[in-house]
Every structure is written in structure tokens, then in C-alpha cells.
Design an enzyme around this catalytic site. Structure first.
Site, PDB file in Angstrom:
ATOM      1  N   TYR A 205       1.950   9.150  -9.950  1.00 58.51           N
ATOM      2  CA  TYR A 205       2.392  10.526  -9.694  1.00 58.51           C
ATOM      3  C   TYR A 205       3.858  10.774 -10.090  1.00 58.51           C
ATOM      4  O   TYR A 205       4.376  11.872  -9.864  1.00 58.51           O
ATOM      5  CB  TYR A 205       2.220  10.853  -8.204  1.00 58.51           C
ATOM      6  CG  TYR A 205       0.787  10.840  -7.699  1.00 58.51           C
ATOM      7  CD1 TYR A 205      -0.027  11.967  -7.838  1.00 58.51           C
ATOM      8  CD2 TYR A 205       0.254   9.712  -7.082  1.00 58.51           C
ATOM      9  CE1 TYR A 205      -1.337  11.965  -7.365  1.00 58.51           C
ATOM     10  CE2 TYR A 205      -1.062   9.690  -6.607  1.00 58.51           C
ATOM     11  CZ  TYR A 205      -1.845  10.815  -6.751  1.00 58.51           C
ATOM     12  OH  TYR A 205      -3.144  10.814  -6.278  1.00 58.51           O
TER      13      TYR A 205
ATOM     14  N   ASP B  94       0.865  -1.169   0.000  1.00 55.96           N
ATOM     15  CA  ASP B  94       0.000   0.000   0.000  1.00 55.96           C
ATOM     16  C   ASP B  94       0.904   1.222   0.000  1.00 55.96           C
ATOM     17  O   ASP B  94       1.791   1.344   0.844  1.00 55.96           O
ATOM     18  CB  ASP B  94      -0.951   0.025   1.196  1.00 55.96           C
ATOM     19  CG  ASP B  94      -2.121   0.967   0.910  1.00 55.96           C
ATOM     20  OD1 ASP B  94      -2.870   0.701  -0.037  1.00 55.96           O
ATOM     21  OD2 ASP B  94      -2.263   1.984   1.609  1.00 55.96           O
TER      22      ASP B  94
HETATM   23  P1  ITT Z   1      -3.287  -2.328  -5.349  1.00 52.98           P
HETATM   24  O1  ITT Z   1      -4.031  -1.799  -4.139  1.00 52.98           O
HETATM   25  O2  ITT Z   1      -4.048  -3.365  -6.084  1.00 52.98           O
HETATM   26  O3  ITT Z   1      -1.873  -2.729  -5.028  1.00 52.98           O
HETATM   27  P2  ITT Z   1      -3.433   0.436  -6.192  1.00 52.98           P
HETATM   28  O4  ITT Z   1      -2.859   1.184  -7.353  1.00 52.98           O
HETATM   29  O5  ITT Z   1      -4.887   0.667  -5.877  1.00 52.98           O
HETATM   30  O6  ITT Z   1      -3.138  -1.113  -6.412  1.00 52.98           O
HETATM   31  P3  ITT Z   1      -2.689   1.715  -3.715  1.00 52.98           P
HETATM   32  O7  ITT Z   1      -4.051   1.648  -3.131  1.00 52.98           O
HETATM   33  O8  ITT Z   1      -1.511   1.381  -2.844  1.00 52.98           O
HETATM   34  O9  ITT Z   1      -2.542   0.753  -4.965  1.00 52.98           O
HETATM   35  O10 ITT Z   1      -2.512   3.178  -4.348  1.00 52.98           O
HETATM   36  C1  ITT Z   1      -1.265   3.682  -4.642  1.00 52.98           C
HETATM   37  C2  ITT Z   1      -1.419   5.060  -5.277  1.00 52.98           C
HETATM   38  O11 ITT Z   1      -0.194   5.781  -5.139  1.00 52.98           O
HETATM   39  C3  ITT Z   1      -1.707   4.992  -6.770  1.00 52.98           C
HETATM   40  O12 ITT Z   1      -2.437   6.128  -7.172  1.00 52.98           O
HETATM   41  C4  ITT Z   1      -0.322   5.050  -7.385  1.00 52.98           C
HETATM   42  O13 ITT Z   1      -0.336   5.595  -8.669  1.00 52.98           O
HETATM   43  C5  ITT Z   1       0.426   5.941  -6.385  1.00 52.98           C
HETATM   44  N1  ITT Z   1       1.816   5.455  -6.292  1.00 52.98           N
HETATM   45  C6  ITT Z   1       2.286   4.479  -5.489  1.00 52.98           C
HETATM   46  N2  ITT Z   1       3.573   4.218  -5.760  1.00 52.98           N
HETATM   47  C7  ITT Z   1       3.912   5.038  -6.764  1.00 52.98           C
HETATM   48  C8  ITT Z   1       5.084   5.220  -7.496  1.00 52.98           C
HETATM   49  O14 ITT Z   1       6.149   4.455  -7.314  1.00 52.98           O
HETATM   50  N3  ITT Z   1       5.080   6.149  -8.443  1.00 52.98           N
HETATM   51  C9  ITT Z   1       3.998   6.901  -8.677  1.00 52.98           C
HETATM   52  N4  ITT Z   1       2.831   6.781  -8.062  1.00 52.98           N
HETATM   53  C10 ITT Z   1       2.789   5.846  -7.095  1.00 52.98           C
END
Ligand code: ITT
Length: 205
Positions: free
Chosen positions: A163, A74
Site C-alpha cells: 500500500y 504481521d
Molecule cells: P507474511 O505473512 O509471510 O509475513 P504477508 O505479506 O502475507 O507476508 P501480512 O499477512 O502481515 O504479510 O500482510 C501484510 C499486508 O500489509 C500486505 O498486504 C502488505 O502489502 C501490507 N503492508 C505491510 N507493511 C507494509 C508496508 O511497509 N508498506 C506497504 N504495505 C505494507
């Protein structure tokens, strides 16, 4: 548990899966994704107030579905001038409509709008990644990686996801989307979390 030969990484985010594969496959650890499970799975509702809480919820959910230990991530972006927002709701900051590319674009536009009047020196931020390895009964490991930076005025770069085009990494002068994958993985919140996960797995042996 020791360092396993294969890990089920339960994520619906292709960017996360690609990065964790890039990090673990050189170590001869196969990273299975949800597509490798025999049947389709439902996604859990991520309703916890912390990254760790949501990572645990996802790991337990997919461990129950798959019957094997499961790694979940997450993550999100915390912007100081926005009191830590979008934080745990980073994925749905601008809503839940459309495919992932549409949502990422809307999230980035909303973030730029929210920071429109915030000067460069106050646009500090961090990416956070909580990872949990758990089965249905117990949590084997919980780790957190972070990387600091600032939010730029306009998107830059075509690599990465989410992002990344808006996040200039401290000390690098480039956004995360301007870094080649191996450079991002070497400094990213996810890269740091995977390093700590491997340390933890080695200690469990
Ligand atoms: P899962 O829950 O299925 O893993 P998800 O994309 O919904 O997928 P999250 O709820 O953890 O995952 O949301 C993470 C958010 O933060 C999502 O909008 C990503 O684009 C952003 N994010 C996380 N890591 C990132 C990264 O390395 N670079 C850019 N954005 C990132």
C-alpha cells in the site's frame, strides 16, 4: 538471549525481508529468510483477530519447523473512515488470487474504491507492524510500531511495496513509495518495531 548474530525472519513477503535486512545488517546481524531453511515450509493460516496474534502464530509455526527462535511480522493498514479496515486482512483485502504484485494492485484498487466518496481530511490511516520473537515454548519479545498518514487519491512513487504508493506519511508530504528506503525505514511502522525489538534484545542480555 542476547542480541543474536543471526535472526531467522519468517516471512513470505520479499518487501518485508528486504527492509528488515536493510535495518539489521548494518548492525552485523544476519537476517535469514525462509529460503535459507533446508526444506520448503508450509504457510500457517493467519486466523487471529489481532496483528499480535497472527505474528505469534507465524513465529511459533516457523520456530517449530526450523527448530530455532523465529521472528515474525504481521502488519497492515488501518483506515479510520473504514473502521480500521483492511487491518489484519490487509494482505487478502481484495482476495487471494494471483501473484503478490497482482494482489497488491487489486488491494490498492479496492481501497481507492472504498474511499472514493471520502474527502481528504477524513482519509486518515495508520500502518501497524507487530513483531514477535518466539520459539516453540516461549515468546521472547513482542513489539508494535505504527506510523500515521492519509490515503491519497492516486498512487504515487515506485519504492516500497504493498500500500506504500497510497499512504502519504504525516509531516512528509510524500507517500511511503516516494521515500528512499532509508527514509522509509527511519519512520515506518516496521522501522519502529525493529528499534523496539533491538531495545528489548539488549535488555534481555
Ligand atoms: P507474511 O505473512 O509471510 O509475513 P504477508 O505479506 O502475507 O507476508 P501480512 O499477512 O502481515 O504479510 O500482510 C501484510 C499486508 O500489509 C500486505 O498486504 C502488505 O502489502 C501490507 N503492508 C505491510 N507493511 C507494509 C508496508 O511497509 N508498506 C506497504 N504495505 C505494507
Amino acid at each position: 538471549m542476547s542480541v543474536p548474530k543471526s535472526i531467522l525472519f519468517a516471512t513470505s513477503n520479499a518487501g518485508k525481508l528486504r527492509e528488515v535486512r536493510q535495518m539489521l545488517e548494518p548492525l552485523q546481524i544476519t537476517v535469514l529468510g525462509l529460503a535459507d531453511l533446508p526444506s520448503e515450509t508450509t504457510e500457517p493460516v493467519e486466523d487471529q483477530p489481532t496483528f499480535e496474534g497472527n505474528a505469534l502464530l507465524k513465529a511459533r509455526h516457523y520456530a517449530a519447523v526450523s527448530g530455532r527462535p523465529c521472528l515474525a511480522d504481521d502488519s497492515g493498514l488501518c483506515v479510520d473512515a473504514l473502521d480500521g479496515a483492511p487491518g489484519v486482512i490487509s494482505a487478502r483485502y481484495a482476495g487471494v488470487n494471483g501473484d503478490r504484485a497482482t494482489r497488491d494492485k487489486a488491494n490498492n484498487a479496492k481501497l481507492l474504491g472504498a474511499l472514493a466518496d471520502v474527502p481528504g481530511e477524513k482519509r486518515t490511516a495508520r500502518f501497524v507492524c507487530a513483531m514477535v520473537l518466539a520459539d516453540e515454548r516461549m515468546t521472547w519479545l513482542q513489539v508494535r510500531g505504527e506510523v500515521t498518514g492519509r490515503i491519497v487519491d492516486e498512487p504515487r512513487g515506485d519504492n516500497g511495496f504493498g500500500y506504500d504508493p497510497l499512504f502519504e506519511v504525516d509531516g512528509m508530504g510524500r507517500t511511503a513509495a516516494e521515500l528512499p528506503p532509508e527514509e522509509k525505514n527511519a519512520i515506518s511502522h516496521r522501522g519502529r518495531a525493529v528499534e523496539l525489538l533491538l531495545d528489548g534484545l539488549r535488555r534481555l542480555t
